[in-house]
Design a protein around this motif. Structure first.
Motif, PDB file in Angstrom:
ATOM      1  N   MET A 341       0.830  -1.208   0.000  1.00 13.16           N
ATOM      2  CA  MET A 341       0.000   0.000   0.000  1.00 13.16           C
ATOM      3  C   MET A 341       0.864   1.257   0.000  1.00 13.16           C
ATOM      4  SD  MET A 341      -3.209  -0.628   2.500  1.00 13.16           S
ATOM      5  CE  MET A 341      -4.379  -1.930   2.212  1.00 13.16           C
ATOM      6  N   VAL A 342       1.915   1.250   0.825  1.00 16.87           N
ATOM      7  CA  VAL A 342       2.801   2.423   0.908  1.00 16.87           C
ATOM      8  C   VAL A 342       3.481   2.655  -0.441  1.00 16.87           C
ATOM      9  CG1 VAL A 342       4.869   3.393   1.997  1.00 16.87           C
ATOM     10  CG2 VAL A 342       3.184   2.179   3.393  1.00 16.87           C
ATOM     11  N   ALA A 343       3.958   1.574  -1.071  1.00 10.89           N
ATOM     12  CA  ALA A 343       4.615   1.702  -2.383  1.00 10.89           C
ATOM     13  C   ALA A 343       3.643   2.254  -3.418  1.00 10.89           C
ATOM     14  CB  ALA A 343       5.160   0.348  -2.827  1.00 10.89           C
ATOM     15  N   THR A 344       2.388   1.767  -3.395  1.00  9.81           N
ATOM     16  CA  THR A 344       1.365   2.277  -4.323  1.00  9.81           C
ATOM     17  C   THR A 344       1.099   3.755  -4.061  1.00  9.81           C
ATOM     18  OG1 THR A 344       0.330   0.096  -4.375  1.00  9.81           O
ATOM     19  CG2 THR A 344      -0.980   1.937  -5.188  1.00  9.81           C
ATOM     20  N   GLY A 345       0.983   4.113  -2.777  1.00 12.24           N
ATOM     21  CA  GLY A 345       0.749   5.512  -2.408  1.00 12.24           C
ATOM     22  C   GLY A 345       1.876   6.419  -2.864  1.00 12.24           C
ATOM     23  N   MET A 346       3.118   5.951  -2.725  1.00 13.29           N
ATOM     24  CA  MET A 346       4.269   6.752  -3.155  1.00 13.29           C
ATOM     25  C   MET A 346       4.303   6.912  -4.666  1.00 13.29           C
ATOM     26  SD  MET A 346       7.366   5.812  -0.565  1.00 13.29           S
ATOM     27  CE  MET A 346       7.443   6.706   0.997  1.00 13.29           C
ATOM     28  N   PHE A 347       3.934   5.844  -5.384  1.00  8.79           N
ATOM     29  CA  PHE A 347       3.908   5.947  -6.845  1.00  8.79           C
ATOM     30  C   PHE A 347       2.810   6.909  -7.294  1.00  8.79           C
ATOM     31  CE2 PHE A 347       2.582   4.517 -11.106  1.00  8.79           C
ATOM     32  CZ  PHE A 347       3.798   4.705 -11.767  1.00  8.79           C
ATOM     33  N   CYS A 504      11.816   6.127  -3.439  1.00  5.72           N
ATOM     34  CA  CYS A 504      11.562   5.358  -2.209  1.00  5.72           C
ATOM     35  C   CYS A 504      10.810   4.056  -2.462  1.00  5.72           C
ATOM     36  CB  CYS A 504      10.754   6.202  -1.215  1.00  5.72           C
ATOM     37  SG  CYS A 504      11.655   7.611  -0.562  1.00  5.72           S
ATOM     38  N   VAL A 505      10.110   3.936  -3.611  1.00  5.76           N
ATOM     39  CA  VAL A 505       9.235   2.786  -3.856  1.00  5.76           C
ATOM     40  C   VAL A 505       9.959   1.442  -3.726  1.00  5.76           C
ATOM     41  CG1 VAL A 505       7.810   1.607  -5.592  1.00  5.76           C
ATOM     42  CG2 VAL A 505       7.541   4.068  -5.200  1.00  5.76           C
ATOM     43  N   PRO A 506      11.101   1.212  -4.431  1.00  4.26           N
ATOM     44  CA  PRO A 506      11.754  -0.102  -4.312  1.00  4.26           C
ATOM     45  C   PRO A 506      12.236  -0.402  -2.899  1.00  4.26           C
ATOM     46  CG  PRO A 506      13.133   1.437  -5.576  1.00  4.26           C
ATOM     47  CD  PRO A 506      11.790   2.071  -5.423  1.00  4.26           C
ATOM     48  N   PHE A 507      12.668   0.618  -2.161  1.00  2.00           N
ATOM     49  CA  PHE A 507      13.130   0.391  -0.781  1.00  2.00           C
ATOM     50  C   PHE A 507      11.978  -0.037   0.120  1.00  2.00           C
ATOM     51  CE2 PHE A 507      16.244   3.381  -2.574  1.00  2.00           C
ATOM     52  CZ  PHE A 507      17.416   2.678  -2.312  1.00  2.00           C
ATOM     53  N   VAL A 508      10.793   0.561  -0.100  1.00  2.00           N
ATOM     54  CA  VAL A 508       9.614   0.198   0.696  1.00  2.00           C
ATOM     55  C   VAL A 508       9.232  -1.256   0.437  1.00  2.00           C
ATOM     56  CG1 VAL A 508       7.141   0.625   1.012  1.00  2.00           C
ATOM     57  CG2 VAL A 508       8.718   2.552   0.850  1.00  2.00           C
ATOM     58  N   LEU A 509       9.314  -1.700  -0.812  1.00  2.00           N
ATOM     59  CA  LEU A 509       8.932  -3.073  -1.159  1.00  2.00           C
ATOM     60  C   LEU A 509       9.864  -4.105  -0.538  1.00  2.00           C
ATOM     61  CD1 LEU A 509       7.965  -2.577  -4.912  1.00  2.00           C
ATOM     62  CD2 LEU A 509       6.410  -3.028  -2.999  1.00  2.00           C
ATOM     63  N   LEU A 510      11.071  -3.683  -0.173  1.00  2.00           N
ATOM     64  CA  LEU A 510      12.027  -4.602   0.453  1.00  2.00           C
ATOM     65  C   LEU A 510      11.810  -4.768   1.946  1.00  2.00           C
ATOM     66  CD1 LEU A 510      15.309  -3.475  -1.373  1.00  2.00           C
ATOM     67  CD2 LEU A 510      14.015  -5.588  -1.758  1.00  2.00           C
ATOM     68  N   VAL A 511      10.964  -3.903   2.540  1.00  8.35           N
ATOM     69  CA  VAL A 511      10.734  -3.953   3.988  1.00  8.35           C
ATOM     70  C   VAL A 511       9.949  -5.200   4.350  1.00  8.35           C
ATOM     71  CG1 VAL A 511       9.571  -2.830   5.931  1.00  8.35           C
ATOM     72  CG2 VAL A 511      10.790  -1.459   4.238  1.00  8.35           C
ATOM     73  N   LYS A 512      10.381  -5.866   5.400  1.00 10.84           N
ATOM     74  CA  LYS A 512       9.667  -7.047   5.899  1.00 10.84           C
ATOM     75  C   LYS A 512       8.789  -6.607   7.069  1.00 10.84           C
ATOM     76  CE  LYS A 512      13.225 -10.384   4.626  1.00 10.84           C
ATOM     77  NZ  LYS A 512      14.182 -11.403   5.104  1.00 10.84           N
ATOM     78  N   SER A 513       7.538  -7.075   7.065  1.00  8.34           N
ATOM     79  CA  SER A 513       6.630  -6.721   8.171  1.00  8.34           C
ATOM     80  C   SER A 513       6.137  -7.982   8.851  1.00  8.34           C
ATOM     81  CB  SER A 513       5.439  -5.914   7.646  1.00  8.34           C
ATOM     82  OG  SER A 513       4.695  -6.686   6.727  1.00  8.34           O
ATOM     83  N   LYS A 514       5.704  -7.800  10.082  1.00 12.19           N
ATOM     84  CA  LYS A 514       5.153  -8.922  10.836  1.00 12.19           C
ATOM     85  C   LYS A 514       3.828  -9.360  10.215  1.00 12.19           C
ATOM     86  CE  LYS A 514       8.002  -9.006  14.506  1.00 12.19           C
ATOM     87  NZ  LYS A 514       8.633 -10.167  15.077  1.00 12.19           N
ATOM     88  N   LYS A 515       3.551 -10.630  10.284  1.00 12.74           N
ATOM     89  CA  LYS A 515       2.263 -11.124   9.810  1.00 12.74           C
ATOM     90  C   LYS A 515       1.158 -10.533  10.676  1.00 12.74           C
ATOM     91  CE  LYS A 515       0.061 -15.434   8.390  1.00 12.74           C
ATOM     92  NZ  LYS A 515       0.120 -16.891   8.421  1.00 12.74           N
ATOM     93  N   GLN A 516       0.034 -10.210  10.040  1.00 13.87           N
ATOM     94  CA  GLN A 516      -1.103  -9.607  10.734  1.00 13.87           C
ATOM     95  C   GLN A 516      -0.767  -8.243  11.312  1.00 13.87           C
ATOM     96  OE1 GLN A 516      -4.201 -11.111  10.828  1.00 13.87           O
ATOM     97  NE2 GLN A 516      -3.304 -12.618   9.499  1.00 13.87           N
TER      98      GLN A 516
END
Length: 527
Positions: A341-347, A504-516
């Motif tokens: 979502m963040v990557a889409t928002g930045m684009f 910033c888009v490619p860097f955001v896509l590399l971020v790992k987040s916790k499930k849920q």
């Protein structure tokens, strides 16, 4: 410590608590931008210079940014309900005192104190709303809170413009008073505090840490707000406060890492997702406040619109964001990853900036902005809630309040950096573009001579002598050059703002987040 379910509200009580928190968040953020359109009236009424009246904005921002990192600790000391209600009262009383000010420095003092009261409202409102909802609805809670944060900066200019046009500048402060009184009564009646397990004795309070924090962020905010007006590092004042900001930050970090009971728990930044979240919050603040700053400036200075017209232009985008927020909350609850979502928002923000770059001319019509700003509204909705939930997704208990304070402060500082950098960039680019345009205007060029003669004849037809008409023709030509240079500078600012988000888009896509992560449990925030 109270069990998390004890803070969850139901039915009409939850509605009242939610509305109270949103109203307080809106009060704080609207007051950040509402004074911008009234500065000229204040200057004339109080007999101040433009430089002096600029402190009305600077003082509020400094008060804001100093108090935000301390909100978690202050809530522990006094109980969150008491601290929240006291902040509303301080904000309301200072609003009255601001409206009653008879000299500029009296107004600046009460704006600083108003900022201290207001800064606490943002982070505390976020926690109160989040804790009032059960875990499965907390993505929606973030969406509700986000309405105030995103819409607030947009409401300020049109509301301020309307009040200044139809009443007088003190009323931009007086309108806070009835709302503040109602909010304080509702807070005392309906907001509940968690039972805190730790409260510092007077000897354990980190007064030195508070001093270093105020010195660091206060000096930094002052440098950002005043830098362009004072010609940055050509000013002794700016150099002095830059040194104070660096020293204050160094000693603040040292103090917080060594003192037994720190005012700000820096160790929470060991959490990787929070570190990413603070960076993204900074970028969000940069884009949100930076773009909110550029558009009214362009429409008023170049297109000749009124403050109210400029502010109203941003309203459809704000309504779009409001419409999108609940949808984003539901998507998070269904498990859609925040980084997508963040990557889409930045684009989308990049597309909005590119669109702005394409449509800017010395006489762009109002209709050209509509769909561009709708795209901005969608982008902001996609950025705010996912960044907030990603930041706090792997924090627990007391860490959540500390993390929320960091992200709130970084969003505010991002806005300050954005406005400072954009202001400086526009000023420098104006000089560059004017120089380039003048260099291409050859007085021997037949087209240039034809244009000047046409202007001369126009002024002569209005009764001017030939010499006076020629001088007026050259002045009008110079004005046209300045206007074109200004438009080119705004175009450059839009383009580079968009490029920053695209990078910033490619860097955001590399971020790992916790499930849920979208269902992050914030029930014990600020405990």
């Amino acid at each position: 410590m109270q069990p998390q379910e004890s803070l969850i509200e139901y039915g009409s009580r939850r509605v009242i608590v939610t509305l109270t928190a949103i109203i307080c968040a809106l009060l704080e953020i609207v007051d950040t931008t509402i004074v911008n359109v009234a500065l000229n009236d204040m200057r004339g009424n109080l007999g101040a210079t433009m430089s002096e009246v600029g402190w009305v904005i600077t003082a509020y921002a400094i008060g804001n940014v100093i108090i935000v990192p301390m909100t978690s600790w202050l809530s522990q000391q006094f109980g969150r309900r008491n601290y929240f209600a006291a902040s509303i009262i301080l904000f309301t009383v200072c609003s009255f005192m601001c409206g009653n000010s008879s000299v500029i420095w009296e107004l600046v003092l009460f704006r600083f104190l108003q900022g201290v009261g207001g800064g606490a409202l943002l982070v505390t409102s976020q926690t109160i709303i989040t804790e009032s909802y059960p875990p499965e609805k907390r993505g929606m809670a973030q969406a509700i809170y986000g309405l105030g944060v995103i819409i607030g900066p947009t409401l300020g200019p049109p509301l301020g413009g309307y009040i200044v046009d139809h009443f007088s500048w003190p009323y931009i402060f007086y309108i806070n008073i009835p709302i503040g009184i109602i909010a304080a009564l509702l807070a005392f009646t309906f907001v509940r505090s968690p039972k805190y397990t730790q409260k510092s004795a007077a000897k354990d309070i980190d007064w030195i840490g508070i001093g270093f924090l105020a010195m660091a962020v206060g000096s930094l905010q002052l440098v950002l707000e005043r830098g362009q007006d004072e010609d940055w590092f050509n000013s002794t004042e700016i150099i002095l406060f830059s040194i104070l900001a660096v020293l204050g930050l160094f000693f603040f970090i040292w103090r917080e890492l060594t003192f037994r009971n720190p005012i700000v728990e820096l160790r929470v930044l060991k959490n990787g997702t929070l570190r990413v979240g603070t960076v993204l919050s900074f970028i969000l603040g940069f884009g949100l406040y930076g773009s909110t700053f550029i558009i009214p400036l362009y429409t008023q200075a170049t297109l000749g619109w009124t403050a109210q017209q400029s502010g109203m232009l941003l309203v459809p985008a704000a309504l779009t964001t409001a419409f999108m927020m609940p949808m984003i909350g539901r998507l998070l609850q269904k498990g859609v990853k925040q980084q997508y979502m963040v990557a889409t928002g930045m684009f989308l923000f990049f597309l909005y900036s590119l669109w702005g770059y394409k449509i800017m001319t010395p006489d762009t019509g109002e209709g050209a902005f509509f769909w561009m700003l709708i795209v901005r509204g969608v982008a902001m909705a996609l950025l705010f809630i996912p960044i907030a939930t990603l930041s706090l997704s792997s924090l627990k208990g007391q860490q959540i309040g500390q993390g929320a304070a960091f992200t709130g402060m970084m969003r505010q500082l991002g806005g300050s950096f954005g406005i400072a950098i954009i202001t400086t960039y526009l000023s420098r680019q104006n000089i560059v573009h004017r120089s380039d345009l003048v260099a291409s205007l050859n007085v021997n060029d037949p087209d240039v001579q034809s244009r000047v003669m046409g202007l001369q004849h126009m002024f002569q037809s209005k009764g001017m002598t030939a010499d006076a008409a020629l001088r007026s023709g050259y002045k009008l030509l110079d004005f046209s050059v300045m206007k074109q240079a200004s438009v080119l500078s705004y175009m450059d600012a839009f383009l580079w703002l968009g490029v920053m988000f695209l990078v910033c888009v490619p860097f955001v896509l590399l971020v790992k987040s916790k499930k849920q992560a979208g269902k992050v449990d914030m029930s014990e925030a600020m405990h």
